[in-house]
Design a protein around this motif. Structure first.
Motif, PDB file in Angstrom:
ATOM      1  N   VAL A   1       0.842  -1.207   0.000  1.00 48.17           N
ATOM      2  CA  VAL A   1       0.000   0.000   0.000  1.00 48.17           C
ATOM      3  C   VAL A   1       0.877   1.258   0.000  1.00 48.17           C
ATOM      4  CG1 VAL A   1      -1.945  -1.117   1.177  1.00 48.17           C
ATOM      5  CG2 VAL A   1      -0.199   0.052   2.536  1.00 48.17           C
ATOM      6  N   PRO A   2       0.332   2.381  -0.475  1.00 48.97           N
ATOM      7  CA  PRO A   2       1.114   3.634  -0.473  1.00 48.97           C
ATOM      8  C   PRO A   2       1.563   4.010   0.950  1.00 48.97           C
ATOM      9  CG  PRO A   2      -0.945   3.883  -1.706  1.00 48.97           C
ATOM     10  CD  PRO A   2      -1.004   2.543  -1.041  1.00 48.97           C
TER      11      PRO A   2
ATOM     12  N   TYR B   1       1.685   6.789   2.689  1.00 51.01           N
ATOM     13  CA  TYR B   1       0.828   7.630   3.540  1.00 51.01           C
ATOM     14  C   TYR B   1      -0.370   6.851   4.071  1.00 51.01           C
ATOM     15  CZ  TYR B   1      -2.538   8.196  -0.284  1.00 51.01           C
ATOM     16  OH  TYR B   1      -3.460   7.965  -1.252  1.00 51.01           O
ATOM     17  N   VAL B   2      -0.811   5.884   3.312  1.00 48.99           N
ATOM     18  CA  VAL B   2      -1.919   5.038   3.772  1.00 48.99           C
ATOM     19  C   VAL B   2      -1.443   4.145   4.915  1.00 48.99           C
ATOM     20  CG1 VAL B   2      -3.486   3.155   3.126  1.00 48.99           C
ATOM     21  CG2 VAL B   2      -3.129   5.061   1.555  1.00 48.99           C
ATOM     22  N   TRP B   3      -0.290   3.531   4.711  1.00 52.48           N
ATOM     23  CA  TRP B   3       0.249   2.624   5.726  1.00 52.48           C
ATOM     24  C   TRP B   3       0.495   3.362   7.035  1.00 52.48           C
ATOM     25  CZ3 TRP B   3       4.278   1.034   8.880  1.00 52.48           C
ATOM     26  CH2 TRP B   3       4.260  -0.325   9.241  1.00 52.48           C
ATOM     27  N   GLU B   4       0.950   4.592   6.927  1.00 50.92           N
ATOM     28  CA  GLU B   4       1.240   5.369   8.134  1.00 50.92           C
ATOM     29  C   GLU B   4      -0.028   5.862   8.842  1.00 50.92           C
ATOM     30  OE1 GLU B   4       3.925   8.227   6.479  1.00 50.92           O
ATOM     31  OE2 GLU B   4       5.425   6.643   6.235  1.00 50.92           O
ATOM     32  N   ASN B   5      -1.089   6.075   8.097  1.00 49.55           N
ATOM     33  CA  ASN B   5      -2.285   6.683   8.689  1.00 49.55           C
ATOM     34  C   ASN B   5      -3.432   5.722   8.985  1.00 49.55           C
ATOM     35  OD1 ASN B   5      -1.565   9.584   8.839  1.00 49.55           O
ATOM     36  ND2 ASN B   5      -1.293   9.310   6.635  1.00 49.55           N
TER      37      ASN B   5
ATOM     38  N   ILE C   1      -9.217 -12.653  -0.431  1.00 47.35           N
ATOM     39  CA  ILE C   1      -8.343 -13.816  -0.622  1.00 47.35           C
ATOM     40  C   ILE C   1      -8.322 -14.263  -2.085  1.00 47.35           C
ATOM     41  CG2 ILE C   1      -8.368 -14.743   1.735  1.00 47.35           C
ATOM     42  CD1 ILE C   1     -10.585 -16.680   0.738  1.00 47.35           C
ATOM     43  N   GLU C   2      -9.298 -13.818  -2.833  1.00 51.86           N
ATOM     44  CA  GLU C   2      -9.391 -14.221  -4.231  1.00 51.86           C
ATOM     45  C   GLU C   2      -8.496 -13.347  -5.127  1.00 51.86           C
ATOM     46  OE1 GLU C   2     -11.372 -16.853  -4.774  1.00 51.86           O
ATOM     47  OE2 GLU C   2     -10.670 -16.937  -6.853  1.00 51.86           O
ATOM     48  N   CYS C   3      -8.724 -12.037  -5.126  1.00 51.56           N
ATOM     49  CA  CYS C   3      -7.999 -11.172  -6.065  1.00 51.56           C
ATOM     50  C   CYS C   3      -6.886 -10.376  -5.388  1.00 51.56           C
ATOM     51  CB  CYS C   3      -8.968 -10.232  -6.775  1.00 51.56           C
ATOM     52  SG  CYS C   3      -9.606  -8.892  -5.750  1.00 51.56           S
ATOM     53  N   LYS C   4      -6.760 -10.542  -4.055  1.00 52.27           N
ATOM     54  CA  LYS C   4      -5.675  -9.918  -3.272  1.00 52.27           C
ATOM     55  C   LYS C   4      -5.796  -8.396  -3.131  1.00 52.27           C
ATOM     56  CE  LYS C   4      -3.798 -14.000  -3.149  1.00 52.27           C
ATOM     57  NZ  LYS C   4      -4.338 -14.870  -2.127  1.00 52.27           N
ATOM     58  N   ARG C   5      -6.901  -7.854  -3.599  1.00 50.62           N
ATOM     59  CA  ARG C   5      -7.112  -6.421  -3.439  1.00 50.62           C
ATOM     60  C   ARG C   5      -7.160  -6.073  -1.948  1.00 50.62           C
ATOM     61  NH1 ARG C   5     -11.567  -2.829  -6.760  1.00 50.62           N
ATOM     62  NH2 ARG C   5     -11.526  -1.032  -5.398  1.00 50.62           N
ATOM     63  N   ILE C   6      -6.601  -4.912  -1.592  1.00 51.15           N
ATOM     64  CA  ILE C   6      -6.551  -4.514  -0.188  1.00 51.15           C
ATOM     65  C   ILE C   6      -7.510  -3.341   0.044  1.00 51.15           C
ATOM     66  CG2 ILE C   6      -5.078  -3.553   1.633  1.00 51.15           C
ATOM     67  CD1 ILE C   6      -2.792  -5.188   0.199  1.00 51.15           C
ATOM     68  N   TYR C   7      -8.230  -3.425   1.157  1.00 50.04           N
ATOM     69  CA  TYR C   7      -9.212  -2.395   1.493  1.00 50.04           C
ATOM     70  C   TYR C   7      -8.852  -1.726   2.813  1.00 50.04           C
ATOM     71  CZ  TYR C   7     -12.234  -4.401  -2.088  1.00 50.04           C
ATOM     72  OH  TYR C   7     -12.760  -4.835  -3.283  1.00 50.04           O
ATOM     73  N   TRP C   8      -9.090  -0.426   2.859  1.00 52.84           N
ATOM     74  CA  TRP C   8      -8.945   0.302   4.120  1.00 52.84           C
ATOM     75  C   TRP C   8      -9.960   1.436   4.127  1.00 52.84           C
ATOM     76  CZ3 TRP C   8      -5.266   0.416   0.210  1.00 52.84           C
ATOM     77  CH2 TRP C   8      -5.115   1.646  -0.447  1.00 52.84           C
ATOM     78  N   GLN C   9     -10.136   2.028   5.310  1.00 56.33           N
ATOM     79  CA  GLN C   9     -11.085   3.127   5.444  1.00 56.33           C
ATOM     80  C   GLN C   9     -10.490   4.377   4.818  1.00 56.33           C
ATOM     81  OE1 GLN C   9     -13.831   3.540   8.325  1.00 56.33           O
ATOM     82  NE2 GLN C   9     -14.180   1.397   7.852  1.00 56.33           N
ATOM     83  N   GLY C  10     -11.071   4.840   3.762  1.00 52.80           N
ATOM     84  CA  GLY C  10     -10.576   6.060   3.127  1.00 52.80           C
ATOM     85  C   GLY C  10     -11.692   7.053   2.959  1.00 52.80           C
ATOM     86  N   SER C  11     -11.422   8.111   2.223  1.00 53.90           N
ATOM     87  CA  SER C  11     -12.444   9.136   2.023  1.00 53.90           C
ATOM     88  C   SER C  11     -13.632   8.568   1.242  1.00 53.90           C
ATOM     89  CB  SER C  11     -11.848  10.319   1.282  1.00 53.90           C
ATOM     90  OG  SER C  11     -11.221   9.886   0.108  1.00 53.90           O
ATOM     91  N   HIS C  12     -13.349   7.598   0.364  1.00 55.82           N
ATOM     92  CA  HIS C  12     -14.438   6.992  -0.399  1.00 55.82           C
ATOM     93  C   HIS C  12     -15.383   6.205   0.517  1.00 55.82           C
ATOM     94  CE1 HIS C  12     -11.298   3.982  -0.128  1.00 55.82           C
ATOM     95  NE2 HIS C  12     -12.223   3.064  -0.248  1.00 55.82           N
TER      96      HIS C  12
END
Ligand SMILES: [Zn+2]
Length: 148
Positions: A108-109, A111-115, A123-134
């Motif tokens: 992950v970028p 600034y994301v990792w730090e914040n 587990i299927e496509c390995k996409r990572i999710y976090w709480q963002g402005s979206h």
């Protein structure tokens, strides 16, 4: 209450939103019989509506995703307590799981990792999710959805 959907090809945005709300939703399933599939078929095709006379089908009238979502929710009587927001991969419909922050340091970028402290992954496509402005914007839309 377990509700699963199959959304036809013209309803891509609606399918995405149903996944955001946590509903198992397959997209562009081809020809399926809603009475046999165990899923509620969402369609905008009159021919299909007329072909399958079943309560396992919802004929979507609006062409606006938010209105479409309201149609589904009202038809089925879904309430806020029924939804499990952000528990499913928007891209591939798989349930997402919490992942150890340290294992994705290089993915992950910075600034994301730090914040952010909480991450989930598909587990299927390995996409990572976090709480963002979206996420915040989506939550506002979801709140409005259940106000009406
Ligand atoms: Zn995925």
């Amino acid at each position: 209450m377990e509700i699963n959907f199959a959304a036809e090809k013209t309803l891509g945005k609606l399918a995405k939103w149903l996944r955001i709300l946590g509903f198992d939703t397959i997209y562009d399933p081809g020809i399926i019989n809603p009475a046999e599939s165990g899923r509620i078929l969402l369609t905008r095709t009159k021919r299909i509506r007329d072909e399958y006379k079943t309560d396992k089908l919802i004929f979507i009238k609006s062409d606006k995703p938010f209105k479409q979502l309201q149609e589904v929710i009202k038809t089925l009587g879904i309430v806020y307590e029924d939804i499990k927001t952000f528990t499913r991969c928007i891209k591939c419909n798989t349930e997402i799981r919490t992942i150890n922050k340290n294992s994705i340091r290089s993915v992950v970028p910075d600034y994301v990792w730090e914040n952010q402290d909480s991450f989930k992954t598909c587990i299927e496509c390995k996409r990572i999710y976090w709480q963002g402005s979206h996420t915040k914007r989506s939550m506002e839309i979801i709140k409005k959805l259940f106000e009406a």
